[in-house]
Design a protein around this motif. Sequence first.
Motif, short mmCIF file in Angstrom:
data_model
loop_
_atom_site.label_atom_id
_atom_site.label_comp_id
_atom_site.label_asym_id
_atom_site.label_seq_id
_atom_site.Cartn_x
_atom_site.Cartn_y
_atom_site.Cartn_z
N GLU A 30 0.82 -1.22 0.00
CA GLU A 30 0.00 0.00 0.00
C GLU A 30 0.85 1.27 0.00
N GLY A 31 2.15 1.10 -0.04
CA GLY A 31 3.03 2.26 -0.05
C GLY A 31 3.29 2.78 1.36
N PRO A 32 4.27 3.65 1.48
CA PRO A 32 4.65 4.13 2.82
C PRO A 32 3.67 5.15 3.39
N LEU A 33 3.56 5.13 4.70
CA LEU A 33 2.84 6.16 5.44
C LEU A 33 3.90 6.98 6.16
N ARG A 34 3.51 8.17 6.56
CA ARG A 34 4.46 9.08 7.20
C ARG A 34 4.13 9.24 8.67
N TYR A 35 5.17 9.40 9.47
CA TYR A 35 4.98 9.72 10.89
C TYR A 35 6.14 10.56 11.36
N CYS A 36 5.87 11.32 12.40
CA CYS A 36 6.88 12.19 12.99
C CYS A 36 7.20 11.65 14.39
N PRO A 37 8.43 11.23 14.64
CA PRO A 37 8.76 10.69 15.97
C PRO A 37 8.44 11.65 17.12
N ALA A 38 8.50 12.96 16.90
CA ALA A 38 8.19 13.94 17.96
C ALA A 38 6.74 13.86 18.41
N HIS A 39 5.87 13.32 17.58
CA HIS A 39 4.45 13.24 17.93
C HIS A 39 4.21 12.35 19.15
N GLY A 40 5.10 11.41 19.40
CA GLY A 40 4.96 10.57 20.58
C GLY A 40 4.95 11.40 21.86
N GLU A 41 5.85 12.37 21.96
CA GLU A 41 5.88 13.25 23.13
C GLU A 41 4.62 14.09 23.21
N TRP A 42 4.15 14.57 22.08
CA TRP A 42 2.94 15.40 22.07
C TRP A 42 1.73 14.60 22.52
N ILE A 43 1.64 13.36 22.05
CA ILE A 43 0.52 12.49 22.44
C ILE A 43 0.58 12.24 23.94
N SER A 44 1.77 12.00 24.46
CA SER A 44 1.92 11.78 25.91
C SER A 44 1.49 13.02 26.69
N GLU A 45 1.81 14.21 26.18
CA GLU A 45 1.36 15.45 26.83
C GLU A 45 -0.16 15.53 26.89
N LEU A 46 -0.80 15.25 25.77
CA LEU A 46 -2.27 15.30 25.75
C LEU A 46 -2.86 14.27 26.71
N ALA A 47 -2.25 13.10 26.79
CA ALA A 47 -2.77 12.05 27.66
C ALA A 47 -2.68 12.45 29.12
N THR A 48 -1.75 13.33 29.48
CA THR A 48 -1.67 13.77 30.88
C THR A 48 -2.69 14.88 31.16
N ALA A 49 -3.22 15.50 30.11
CA ALA A 49 -4.18 16.60 30.28
C ALA A 49 -5.62 16.11 30.31
N GLY A 50 -5.86 14.87 29.95
CA GLY A 50 -7.21 14.33 29.93
C GLY A 50 -7.23 12.97 29.25
N GLU A 51 -8.40 12.36 29.20
CA GLU A 51 -8.52 11.05 28.55
C GLU A 51 -8.33 11.21 27.05
N LEU A 52 -7.42 10.45 26.50
CA LEU A 52 -7.10 10.52 25.07
C LEU A 52 -7.45 9.20 24.42
N ARG A 53 -8.11 9.28 23.26
CA ARG A 53 -8.49 8.08 22.49
C ARG A 53 -8.11 8.28 21.03
N TRP A 54 -7.78 7.18 20.39
CA TRP A 54 -7.67 7.20 18.95
C TRP A 54 -9.07 7.36 18.36
N ALA A 55 -9.20 8.21 17.37
CA ALA A 55 -10.45 8.36 16.63
C ALA A 55 -10.11 8.19 15.15
N THR A 56 -9.78 6.96 14.82
CA THR A 56 -9.27 6.63 13.50
C THR A 56 -9.82 5.29 13.02
N ALA A 57 -9.95 5.15 11.73
CA ALA A 57 -10.38 3.87 11.15
C ALA A 57 -9.35 2.77 11.41
N TRP A 58 -8.15 3.14 11.84
CA TRP A 58 -7.13 2.13 12.15
C TRP A 58 -7.57 1.27 13.34
N GLY A 59 -8.45 1.78 14.19
CA GLY A 59 -8.88 1.04 15.37
C GLY A 59 -7.69 0.62 16.22
#
Length: 151
Positions: A30-59
């Motif tokens: 299906e070809g490559p997808l892109r990701y930014c390693p720095a997003h892991g830290e950002w996601i962790s920040e959001l998770a400390t500010a409240g309940e965080l859930r994936w809202a994606t078809a990836w499930g």
Amino acid sequence: MLLDLDGVLNPFGASTCPEGYVEHEFYPGEGPLRYCPAHGEWISELATAGELRWATAWGDDANTLFAPMLGIEPLPFVPFPPLPFLPEQKVPAIAEVVQDRPAAWIDDNHTEAGRRWAAERAAPTLLVPIDSEVGWTRDDVEKVLAWARDL
């Protein structure tokens, strides 16, 4: 807080791989997808500010395939209809998960149905639109963190 993946963490609309991103083939053929390693830290920040859930078809694939690339713990996810589904079909599933709690929804494809749902809710609701050519930015993170602090 609800976080989409494609178009948000994976800026598929960009003509080339943006600076700071890495391409990786998650689904062979299906070809490559892109990701930014720095997003892991950002996601962790959001998770400390409240309940965080994936809202994606990836499930749960967001946890088994994508989260390890970002170095984050698995997150609960919003159960969406089986693929393929129309973007506005995310709204009932999100409404079911969120109930009457405040919600910040980060997505590259907020539909009219989603905007109407957000406007009609009594609970504080923030829609954070993401440009799929750019992807998630630090400004988007700061917007959600400031909103959460103000609750």
